[in-house]
Design a protein around this motif. Structure first.
Motif, mmCIF file in Angstrom:
data_model
loop_
_atom_site.group_PDB
_atom_site.id
_atom_site.type_symbol
_atom_site.label_atom_id
_atom_site.label_comp_id
_atom_site.label_asym_id
_atom_site.label_seq_id
_atom_site.Cartn_x
_atom_site.Cartn_y
_atom_site.Cartn_z
ATOM 1 N N HIS A 14 0.994 -1.333 -0.139
ATOM 2 C CA HIS A 14 0.035 -0.001 -0.208
ATOM 3 C C HIS A 14 0.767 1.244 0.171
ATOM 4 O O HIS A 14 2.060 0.912 -0.001
ATOM 5 C CB HIS A 14 -0.872 0.045 1.377
ATOM 6 N N LYS A 44 4.303 -14.737 11.656
ATOM 7 C CA LYS A 44 2.947 -13.969 11.122
ATOM 8 C C LYS A 44 2.292 -14.993 10.541
ATOM 9 O O LYS A 44 3.132 -15.676 9.552
ATOM 10 C CB LYS A 44 3.315 -12.876 10.439
ATOM 11 N N GLY A 105 9.349 -0.179 9.454
ATOM 12 C CA GLY A 105 8.271 0.795 10.163
ATOM 13 C C GLY A 105 8.626 0.913 11.720
ATOM 14 O O GLY A 105 9.137 -0.177 12.398
ATOM 15 N N ASP A 107 6.749 0.161 14.292
ATOM 16 C CA ASP A 107 6.346 -1.129 14.605
ATOM 17 C C ASP A 107 7.166 -2.314 14.654
ATOM 18 O O ASP A 107 7.217 -3.163 15.409
ATOM 19 C CB ASP A 107 4.951 -1.361 14.431
ATOM 20 N N ILE A 161 1.377 8.224 7.353
ATOM 21 C CA ILE A 161 0.326 7.571 6.665
ATOM 22 C C ILE A 161 -0.446 6.276 7.495
ATOM 23 O O ILE A 161 0.368 5.500 7.786
ATOM 24 C CB ILE A 161 1.125 6.541 5.399
ATOM 25 N N SER A 165 -1.945 -2.959 5.878
ATOM 26 C CA SER A 165 -2.573 -3.918 4.864
ATOM 27 C C SER A 165 -3.777 -4.720 5.705
ATOM 28 O O SER A 165 -4.587 -5.030 4.983
ATOM 29 C CB SER A 165 -1.483 -4.917 4.513
ATOM 30 N N THR A 166 -3.922 -4.775 6.949
ATOM 31 C CA THR A 166 -4.967 -5.263 7.615
ATOM 32 C C THR A 166 -6.179 -4.485 7.381
ATOM 33 O O THR A 166 -7.224 -4.789 6.874
ATOM 34 C CB THR A 166 -4.681 -5.301 9.160
HETATM 35 P P1 ATP Z 1 -0.297 -5.862 8.355
HETATM 36 O O1 ATP Z 1 -1.288 -4.853 8.634
HETATM 37 O O2 ATP Z 1 -0.573 -6.994 7.636
HETATM 38 O O3 ATP Z 1 0.680 -6.100 9.312
HETATM 39 P P2 ATP Z 1 1.301 -3.733 7.295
HETATM 40 O O4 ATP Z 1 0.785 -2.650 6.856
HETATM 41 O O5 ATP Z 1 1.968 -3.669 8.829
HETATM 42 O O6 ATP Z 1 0.535 -4.901 7.226
HETATM 43 P P3 ATP Z 1 3.733 -5.088 6.600
HETATM 44 O O7 ATP Z 1 3.831 -5.855 5.205
HETATM 45 O O8 ATP Z 1 3.520 -5.895 7.925
HETATM 46 O O9 ATP Z 1 2.723 -4.163 6.346
HETATM 47 O O10 ATP Z 1 4.962 -4.040 6.730
HETATM 48 C C1 ATP Z 1 6.144 -4.155 6.110
HETATM 49 C C2 ATP Z 1 6.918 -2.977 6.579
HETATM 50 O O11 ATP Z 1 6.451 -1.545 6.243
HETATM 51 C C3 ATP Z 1 7.206 -3.154 8.195
HETATM 52 O O12 ATP Z 1 8.424 -2.737 8.642
HETATM 53 C C4 ATP Z 1 6.059 -1.796 8.531
HETATM 54 O O13 ATP Z 1 6.472 -1.587 9.887
HETATM 55 C C5 ATP Z 1 6.180 -0.903 7.308
HETATM 56 N N1 ATP Z 1 5.010 -0.205 7.205
HETATM 57 C C6 ATP Z 1 3.945 -0.677 6.966
HETATM 58 N N2 ATP Z 1 3.009 0.369 6.726
HETATM 59 C C7 ATP Z 1 3.751 1.714 7.059
HETATM 60 C C8 ATP Z 1 3.157 2.765 7.423
HETATM 61 N N3 ATP Z 1 1.826 3.281 7.217
HETATM 62 N N4 ATP Z 1 4.054 3.811 7.677
HETATM 63 C C9 ATP Z 1 5.169 3.328 8.084
HETATM 64 N N5 ATP Z 1 5.789 2.056 7.980
HETATM 65 C C10 ATP Z 1 4.921 1.098 7.344
#
Ligand code: ATP
Ligand code: MG
Length: 199
Positions: A14, A44, A105, A107, A161, A165-166
């Protein structure tokens, strides 16, 4: 050559991922970002019904107009569970002259440091930790102190942002629009393939 790897399940990719990679290119003067969809993630569950191939394909569609973005099959082609440290070791060996970065990211930073061999990982790469809405960095910076001081982790401010993905999967299954939350080609792919529909 400054090469960054961005790991993730990308289920689906995304605009949060893309903004993060783009900011890393400009802030760290990277030559290439390699998106690395995970094979069987150690921590995961991959949502049923979405193949590695589909996640890979969506990454290809999302990055096709950016010459600095590439997608790797390395982890999805491996049979066994991929640990980031093993992947980095592979690229270190393959490209001994390159400076390696790993983009994550806010998290995911702590998770990475709890993964297998964080010290070895950080001896091979600079870890770039992007800010992410909902994951305040002050909560984790205590745990990162040692690595921040060793200049092995860099915090990267990016435009917030609040997309995950969830959220995209939930919105599709609830019949809500995902237009502009993912690249248009990815949105079409999701509908053409019938991904994330309510069972
Ligand atoms: P899910 O909700 O399935 O966990 P996600 O949006 O967290 O999906 P991931 O594929 O788990 O996406 O993340 C891949 C990497 O991108 C991770 O390091 C995550 O922290 C980072 N990331 C995802 N979305 C963002 C965002 N909106 N802003 C900054 N970093 C992001
Ligand atoms: Mg995630």
């Amino acid at each position: 050559m400054k090469l960054a790897i961005m790991g993730g399940t990308f289920n689906p990719i995304h605009i949060g991922h893309l903004v993060c990679a783009e900011e890393a290119v400009s802030q760290f003067e990277l030559d290439q970002v390699l998106f690395m969809p995970t094979g069987l993630p150690p921590h995961k569950e991959i949502r049923k019904g979405v193949s590695s191939g589909a996640r890979f394909q969506m990454c290809m569609i999302a990055t096709r107009d950016n010459p600095l973005f590439e997608v790797s099959r390395y982890e999805i082609n491996r049979e066994e569970t991929s640990y980031t440290v093993d992947t980095i070791r592979h690229f270190r060996r393959q490209q001994p002259e390159s400076d390696l970065y790993f983009i994550s990211g806010a998290d995911a930073i702590l998770e990475i440091l709890e993964w297998k061999d964080p010290d070895e990982l950080l001896s091979m790469v600079m870890l770039i930790g992007a800010t992410r809405p909902g994951y305040p960095l002050d909560r984790i910076s205590g745990n990162l102190e040692k690595f921040l001081q060793a200049k092995k982790v860099k915090i990267m401010e990016i435009p917030g942002i609040g997309i995950s993905s969830t959220m995209i999967r939930d919105r599709v299954s609830e019949g809500k629009s995902i237009r502009y939350l993912v690249p248009e080609g990815v949105r079409r792919f999701i509908y053409e393939e019938g991904l994330y529909r309510k069972a």
